[in-house]
Design a protein around this motif. Structure first.
Motif, short mmCIF file in Angstrom:
data_model
loop_
_atom_site.label_atom_id
_atom_site.label_comp_id
_atom_site.label_asym_id
_atom_site.label_seq_id
_atom_site.Cartn_x
_atom_site.Cartn_y
_atom_site.Cartn_z
N TYR A 98 39.48 27.53 42.26
CA TYR A 98 40.06 28.65 43.01
C TYR A 98 40.68 28.17 44.31
O TYR A 98 41.81 28.56 44.66
N GLU A 99 39.98 27.31 45.04
CA GLU A 99 40.48 26.88 46.34
C GLU A 99 41.62 25.88 46.22
O GLU A 99 42.41 25.75 47.15
N SER A 100 41.73 25.22 45.09
CA SER A 100 42.84 24.27 44.92
C SER A 100 44.07 24.93 44.30
O SER A 100 45.17 24.39 44.35
N ASN A 101 43.89 26.13 43.71
CA ASN A 101 45.03 26.79 43.04
C ASN A 101 44.85 28.31 43.07
O ASN A 101 44.72 28.96 42.04
N LYS A 102 44.85 28.87 44.29
CA LYS A 102 44.56 30.30 44.44
C LYS A 102 45.58 31.19 43.74
O LYS A 102 45.22 32.24 43.20
N GLN A 103 46.82 30.79 43.73
CA GLN A 103 47.86 31.66 43.16
C GLN A 103 47.61 31.96 41.69
O GLN A 103 47.90 33.07 41.22
N SER A 104 47.06 31.00 40.96
CA SER A 104 46.82 31.24 39.53
C SER A 104 45.68 32.22 39.31
O SER A 104 45.55 32.81 38.24
N PHE A 105 44.85 32.41 40.34
CA PHE A 105 43.72 33.35 40.24
C PHE A 105 44.08 34.75 40.75
O PHE A 105 43.57 35.74 40.24
N THR A 115 46.43 36.84 40.62
CA THR A 115 46.96 37.88 39.73
C THR A 115 45.87 38.51 38.85
O THR A 115 46.06 39.59 38.30
N HIS A 116 44.72 37.84 38.76
CA HIS A 116 43.62 38.34 37.91
C HIS A 116 42.58 39.12 38.72
O HIS A 116 41.74 39.80 38.14
N ILE A 117 42.61 39.00 40.05
CA ILE A 117 41.54 39.55 40.89
C ILE A 117 41.91 40.94 41.38
O ILE A 117 42.98 41.14 41.97
N SER A 118 41.01 41.90 41.19
CA SER A 118 41.31 43.28 41.59
C SER A 118 40.99 43.55 43.06
O SER A 118 41.59 44.44 43.66
N ASN A 119 40.07 42.80 43.65
CA ASN A 119 39.73 43.00 45.06
C ASN A 119 39.50 41.63 45.68
O ASN A 119 38.42 41.05 45.58
N THR A 120 40.53 41.11 46.33
CA THR A 120 40.48 39.75 46.87
C THR A 120 39.46 39.61 47.98
O THR A 120 38.76 38.59 48.08
N GLN A 121 39.32 40.63 48.84
CA GLN A 121 38.36 40.55 49.94
C GLN A 121 36.94 40.38 49.43
O GLN A 121 36.19 39.54 49.91
N GLU A 122 36.57 41.19 48.45
CA GLU A 122 35.22 41.08 47.90
C GLU A 122 35.02 39.75 47.18
O GLU A 122 33.98 39.11 47.31
N PHE A 123 36.03 39.33 46.43
CA PHE A 123 35.94 38.08 45.69
C PHE A 123 35.72 36.92 46.65
O PHE A 123 34.84 36.07 46.44
N GLU A 124 36.50 36.88 47.73
CA GLU A 124 36.38 35.77 48.67
C GLU A 124 35.05 35.83 49.42
O GLU A 124 34.50 34.78 49.79
#
Length: 419
Positions: free
Chosen positions: A206-213, A215-224
């Protein structure tokens, strides 16, 4: 400067009209078991309740406090002693009433404090749901976990809840999905277990290629936020829970706007004291909120529970294969009212109780607890070194605002005894 002057003037005025502690307690006590009970304050940012773990009536006290505070619409968020993902699923339980989910949540939650892995805590949540169901939708409690990660199980589930299933999802997500579906992995926080490796691989990718993730994540704040808390568990250096709690609280404020929405926190009593024990003492969570000027000290309320004539569940017993066999009980050491270990000044509470769950307000202007005597904070020990030197010359009100005397409380029963 003006604040300091006002504080000292107020202190002088208060001290000039103090009563004896016995007289004061008689005038400032409440029966928590009464249907007429109303918590006497509502102007705060955060209120914490804590006590020794493992005694049944402690859960009753918490519910009685919560019921009063929710009736008055004094709180919006509820913080149990757990992490963000477990908090998320406790919140789901409050919405859907799934008791199978609840039992597993309580069992998992108890990995941190086994004395809380009990039938009484399970029943407490069921009653809390009943309280919450009576509130209008806009006033219902939201559960949030700010503690250090308990284990990897519900963090893994939470991640999947935030990922939209697609045919081309990243491989680390596929691995987590398979791991959760099979549910055969060990979930404990340990670098030797499979779940540790899978989640560490996810974070690296995830940290090396965030852009590929993204588009799949519905809530980026919670995920991070989940990612950051998982990273804490990968560190080799010692983790200080209260430091992590404070960091999590600050991070989640941007989502939940804590300063505008008062909270109720239930943890072990150390985390809710409002001052260090001496200048070099460790800063627990509430102390950090005050020292870092998140809130004025007067807007942080501490309600401390004290046991008398009570018992606590102590240890769970297991055989050599790790199968649960039973539990042990303590009724002297471990309750804070024993000839070899007791709180200074607890006798005053015992002399003035009006029920088996008596709340004493200690923080009124006329309170003798402003005097530089550490009643209810100093633990007097016969066979071991106490905290007496650390709290010498400090007042009760530097640490707490209310005391609850809990009497004749039976031990809580491990949830593994549930039929």
């Amino acid at each position: 400067m003006n604040r300091i002057v006002i504080f000292f003037i107020t202190a002088i005025i208060c001290q000039s009209c103090t009563q004896t502690k016995q007289e004061y307690l008689k005038e400032n006590r409440f029966d928590l078991s009464s249907s007429d009970f109303n918590f006497p304050e509502c102007d705060f940012n955060i209120i914490g309740f804590g006590a020794y773990h493992g005694s049944s009536k402690t859960e009753n006290v918490e519910l009685e406090l919560l019921e009063s505070l929710t009736k008055k619409e004094s709180i919006k968020y509820y913080f149990p002693e757990t992490d963000f993902s477990l908090g998320h699923y406790f919140n789901e339980y409050l919405k859907n009433g799934d008791t199978l989910l609840l039992k597993d949540l309580v069992t998992t939650y108890g990995n941190r404090v086994p004395q809380e892995r009990t039938i009484e805590v399970y029943e407490k949540w069921k009653k809390l749901r009943q309280i919450n169901e009576k509130l209008p939708n806009s006033k219902k409690l939201t559960v949030i976990g700010i503690d250090l990660q308990v284990n990897y199980k519900y963090a893994s589930k939470h991640i999947l809840d935030l990922i939209k299933p697609t045919a081309n999802e990243p491989k680390p997500i596929q691995a987590i999905r398979q791991m959760v579906m099979l549910d055969t992995a060990s979930w404990r926080i340990d670098s030797t277990v499979y779940s540790y490796t899978v989640l560490k691989d996810l974070i690296r990718d995830y940290e090396s290629n965030k852009q590929s993730f993204l588009t799949h994540i519905s809530n980026t704040q919670e995920f991070e936020h989940i990612v950051e808390n998982l990273k804490y568990t990968f560190q080799k250096e010692r983790l200080y829970r209260d430091q992590i709690m404070f960091k999590n609280y600050q991070a989640l404020d941007s989502i939940y706007n804590f300063k505008e929405n008062p909270q109720f926190l239930r943890m072990g009593f150390s985390h809710i004291v409002k001052s260090r024990e001496g200048k070099e003492g460790y800063p627990y969570f509430f102390t950090r909120l005050i020292e870092n000027k998140v809130y004025d000290k007067s807007k942080v309320l501490t309600v401390m529970g004290y046991l008398t004539d009570s018992k606590v569940v102590w240890d769970e017993l297991y055989d050599e294969e790790g199968n649960y066999e039973g539990y042990t009980i303590e009724g002297g050491y471990g309750i804070g009212d024993y000839e070899k270990e007791y709180f200074r000044g607890i006798q005053n509470l015992k002399d003035n109780k009006i029920s088996d769950r008596t709340l004493f307000r200690l923080n009124k202007c006329s309170s003798p607890y402003i005097e530089k005597e550490p009643d209810l904070m100093e633990v007097i020990m016969q066979d071991e070194k106490s905290n007496g030197e650390r709290v010498k010359g400090m007042s009760t009100l530097e640490f707490i605002d209310y005391a609850v005397l809990i009497s004749d409380s039976k031990e809580s029963i491990p949830i593994f005894e549930m039929k």
